[in-house]
Design an enzyme around this catalytic site. Sequence first.
Site, short mmCIF file in Angstrom:
data_model
loop_
_atom_site.label_atom_id
_atom_site.label_comp_id
_atom_site.label_asym_id
_atom_site.label_seq_id
_atom_site.Cartn_x
_atom_site.Cartn_y
_atom_site.Cartn_z
N PRO B 127 0.82 -1.22 0.00
CA PRO B 127 0.00 0.00 0.00
C PRO B 127 0.85 1.28 0.00
O PRO B 127 0.51 2.24 -0.67
CB PRO B 127 -0.82 -0.13 1.29
CG PRO B 127 -0.93 -1.61 1.51
CD PRO B 127 0.34 -2.21 0.99
N PHE B 155 -2.31 -5.46 -4.58
CA PHE B 155 -2.34 -5.38 -6.05
C PHE B 155 -1.53 -6.50 -6.68
O PHE B 155 -0.86 -6.29 -7.70
CB PHE B 155 -1.79 -4.03 -6.54
CG PHE B 155 -2.60 -2.82 -6.17
CD1 PHE B 155 -3.86 -2.94 -5.59
CD2 PHE B 155 -2.12 -1.54 -6.41
CE1 PHE B 155 -4.61 -1.81 -5.25
CE2 PHE B 155 -2.86 -0.41 -6.08
CZ PHE B 155 -4.10 -0.54 -5.49
N ARG B 267 -19.92 -0.36 -41.21
CA ARG B 267 -20.79 0.74 -40.80
C ARG B 267 -21.09 1.68 -41.96
O ARG B 267 -20.17 2.25 -42.57
CB ARG B 267 -20.10 1.51 -39.66
CG ARG B 267 -20.81 2.78 -39.23
CD ARG B 267 -22.10 2.47 -38.50
NE ARG B 267 -22.66 3.69 -37.92
CZ ARG B 267 -23.91 3.77 -37.48
NH1 ARG B 267 -24.72 2.72 -37.56
NH2 ARG B 267 -24.35 4.89 -36.95
N GLU B 363 3.97 -2.87 -13.54
CA GLU B 363 5.39 -3.20 -13.75
C GLU B 363 6.21 -1.94 -13.99
O GLU B 363 7.07 -1.86 -14.86
CB GLU B 363 5.57 -4.23 -14.86
CG GLU B 363 5.21 -5.62 -14.33
CD GLU B 363 5.64 -6.74 -15.24
OE1 GLU B 363 4.74 -7.52 -15.58
OE2 GLU B 363 6.81 -6.85 -15.58
#
Lengths: 260, 383
Positions: B127, B155, B267, B363
């Site tokens: 943290p 994380f 499209r 990273e």
Amino acid sequence: MNIIVCIKQVPETTEVKINPQTNTLIREGVKSIINPFDMYAIEEAVRLKEKLGAKTTVITMGPPQAESALREALSMGIDEAILISDRAFAGSDTWVTSYVLASAIKKMGNFDLILCGKQASDGDTAQVGPGISAHLDIPQVTYVKKIEDIHDNSIRVERMLEEGYEIIESPLPVLLTVVKEINEPRLPSFKGMMRAKQAKILLWSQKELNLDPQKVGLYGSPTQVIKIFSPPSRKGGKILRGEAQEVVNQLVDLLREELT
Amino acid sequence: MEYLLSDEQKMLQELSRKIAEERIRPVAAKYDANEEFPWEIMNILAQSDLFGIFIPQEYGGTSGGVLDLCIVTEELSRACGGIAVCYAASALGTFPIILFGNEQQKRRYLPDLAAGKKLAAFGLTEPEAGSDASAIKTTARRESNYYVLNGTKHFITNGGEADIYVIVAITDKTKGARGASAFIVEKGTRGFSFGKKEDKLGIRASSTRELIFDECRVPAENMLSKEGMGFIITMKTFDMSRPGVAAQAVGIAQGALDLAIKYAKERQQFGKSISSFQGIQWMLADMATQIEAARSLVYSVARMIDAGYKDVAKDSAMAKLFASDTAMRVTIDAVQIFGGYGYMRDYPIEKYMRDAKITQIYEGTNQIQRNIIALQLIKEMVK
């Protein structure tokens, strides 16, 4: 236990284009793949090998480039591959193809189980598998959706019917054609691909099989293809809009025009 | 472009593309929505031998290198950046063992990792210690034949799912950055548990989780290299793994471009396909050019590493920086080409934009990458 898998290389498309002059498939610009139904036969052979221990061999009859289909089968875990290829085999129908494949299988010697896909995605005849069993004079079970058991020289399988399935027991050796319900083919592995790349593939021609030239190729084929054509595509329909009475009148007029 | 790949590398590309198209693309939206770990895909990658491609043959791999890993990561990322990172993060956790493990450690851990029977993860971030990695507070105290770990990592990609963790912890507070060491910690070790699982913007198929160490006793033989090597191991690991993140970014960008071209052709507006408008064409051209430039840089750096060049920190940082910035730009433009539909979750393109963002952050943030590059430039000038 010896398992032989018969495969065919086909164009990767369901919309086969035909050369109207020669009545043959146009292969240019279309990627070649293993007939999708044969993938299930390959997978089943590899599963039986993993479960029971077996030697697995894949064979195909086709032009030299069919070698890539054999290498793909090797990359999935099949042990050996034989390419049956000769200019003399060109134009063979299903009778001759099954005769040549059966001759190759006889030459291979010992076998307990022959696996084929139920049909090829290009010709859609579903004749070659049963043809091989007839030429070899061994039993056949078509549309197999499950191999329940193999022991004591006998096999029990589930054969798919339109409504339900039947359980059939047969002595070995036997030829099975399989449907897609039987398994989910694995993807190749990297180690398998590397092994397949280096594997030696046997090439058997008419000479090795010692076949009568009169009995193979276009000449030996009882089937004569008179004409192949793509059915004309349907033209777009016409939509009439408006009050019912008015539209009905228009419709009647249009139909009259069509008839005259 | 012709990338002059070896036959083996072309096979890897073909195989991983097949897996991406046939197995990953159909389920990418499901894993993104459910934020569920894609074990089904990890098993396919394992069966296809893809976890071992950068691991030496004597430990069950196929002795390929960083370029092989980049090729596979890129192909998987074209279909799903989230699933791809589960694969790449295992490589991140495996590199320290390949680079710094002793024979016994390699024999013990690499075969299962090569076979994909187990996944690996790398635990550095805390943290209070992100870009400033030297601020980590997790400690490892020596007690006879053990190190006792205390602290929290967060994380951590593959957290909770991986079996093998390489954890960086402080063994000597007085030595600052030279006081950190790296340990192999197995899931299930007493005192090692998992905390909060993060709810993320992108790469949602991947697991990002807290690792909690509470008097966790790790055998001393699980230390990589020796005490004090923690940050050197980290830096050398990142040098190897950054091209992988860069390849993930290239894959995400390429995947977004593929979809944008397809959509632009389909499209219809103002009575014609929007791909006939120069405004769209130029966007597509710029996107494709940037991707090619990024890919060339990534492959070049990967080749340098595989050829044995050791001093790759700057080049590795450049590849990661450039490719991830490219991925962000390209995916934003891809959403733009999709217009209003691009903003909707019914269409696959917005996910690419969400997935791309992390490549600029993890990273080493791109700001840290610039620090690495600049520091090296200045060092080179002094010489």
